[in-house]
Write a protein that holds these residues in place. Structure first.
Motif, PDB file in Angstrom:
ATOM      1  N   VAL A  59      30.349 -22.494  69.302  1.00  0.00           N
ATOM      2  CA  VAL A  59      29.715 -23.610  69.999  1.00  0.00           C
ATOM      3  C   VAL A  59      28.612 -24.092  69.065  1.00  0.00           C
ATOM      4  O   VAL A  59      27.605 -23.416  68.877  1.00  0.00           O
ATOM      5  CB  VAL A  59      29.146 -23.174  71.363  1.00  0.00           C
ATOM      6  N   SER A  60      28.832 -25.237  68.444  1.00  0.00           N
ATOM      7  CA  SER A  60      27.894 -25.787  67.468  1.00  0.00           C
ATOM      8  C   SER A  60      26.869 -26.650  68.185  1.00  0.00           C
ATOM      9  O   SER A  60      27.212 -27.681  68.773  1.00  0.00           O
ATOM     10  CB  SER A  60      28.652 -26.605  66.428  1.00  0.00           C
ATOM     11  N   CYS A  61      25.624 -26.226  68.118  1.00  0.00           N
ATOM     12  CA  CYS A  61      24.545 -26.932  68.822  1.00  0.00           C
ATOM     13  C   CYS A  61      23.861 -27.966  67.923  1.00  0.00           C
ATOM     14  O   CYS A  61      23.642 -29.094  68.327  1.00  0.00           O
ATOM     15  CB  CYS A  61      23.517 -25.935  69.319  1.00  0.00           C
ATOM     16  N   ILE A  62      23.504 -27.540  66.711  1.00  0.00           N
ATOM     17  CA  ILE A  62      22.901 -28.427  65.719  1.00  0.00           C
ATOM     18  C   ILE A  62      23.710 -28.239  64.444  1.00  0.00           C
ATOM     19  O   ILE A  62      23.703 -27.146  63.861  1.00  0.00           O
ATOM     20  CB  ILE A  62      21.414 -28.094  65.476  1.00  0.00           C
ATOM     21  N   GLU A  63      24.432 -29.264  64.049  1.00  0.00           N
ATOM     22  CA  GLU A  63      25.346 -29.159  62.912  1.00  0.00           C
ATOM     23  C   GLU A  63      24.674 -28.530  61.694  1.00  0.00           C
ATOM     24  O   GLU A  63      23.633 -28.995  61.230  1.00  0.00           O
ATOM     25  CB  GLU A  63      25.879 -30.537  62.545  1.00  0.00           C
ATOM     26  N   GLY A  64      25.251 -27.433  61.228  1.00  0.00           N
ATOM     27  CA  GLY A  64      24.757 -26.750  60.041  1.00  0.00           C
ATOM     28  C   GLY A  64      23.513 -25.917  60.241  1.00  0.00           C
ATOM     29  O   GLY A  64      23.028 -25.308  59.292  1.00  0.00           O
ATOM     30  N   SER A  65      22.972 -25.881  61.475  1.00  0.00           N
ATOM     31  CA  SER A  65      21.712 -25.166  61.689  1.00  0.00           C
ATOM     32  C   SER A  65      21.716 -24.163  62.838  1.00  0.00           C
ATOM     33  O   SER A  65      21.032 -23.158  62.766  1.00  0.00           O
ATOM     34  CB  SER A  65      20.584 -26.161  61.952  1.00  0.00           C
ATOM     35  N   LEU A  66      22.449 -24.455  63.923  1.00  0.00           N
ATOM     36  CA  LEU A  66      22.386 -23.591  65.095  1.00  0.00           C
ATOM     37  C   LEU A  66      23.724 -23.589  65.827  1.00  0.00           C
ATOM     38  O   LEU A  66      24.272 -24.654  66.129  1.00  0.00           O
ATOM     39  CB  LEU A  66      21.293 -24.064  66.059  1.00  0.00           C
TER      40      LEU A  66
END
Length: 85
Positions: A59-66
């Protein structure tokens, strides 16, 4: 990659943890579940569908960060991780 300590099968607690790290209300899902794979969903809705099913999902919340990652279940409950850069 930060392992979420057990007990960790409550999707609402995982949502709270992700929000503490800055997760927005919507996320992108990569999942074994074809109904939600490749879709943008509300965070709680996505986690409700992936937490505890024992199949790998991101589950990608913040692309590339979280993101949230649930590993495939082998023995016992599946490993669950917070992915943060």
């Amino acid at each position: 990659m930060i392992e979420i300590p057990t007990p960790n099968s409550d999707y609402q607690e995982i949502a709270t943890l992700l929000k503490k790290h800055g997760a927005p209300n919507h996320c992108y899902v990569i999942s074994w579940n074809e109904e939600i794979d490749g879709k943008t969903l509300y965070l709680n809705e996505a986690l409700k569908e992936v937490v505890g099913f024992g199949m790998p999902s991101i589950v990608s919340c913040i692309e590339g960060s979280l993101a949230y990652f649930e590993a495939e279940q082998e023995v016992g409950s599946p490993s669950r991780f917070l992915l943060k850069r």
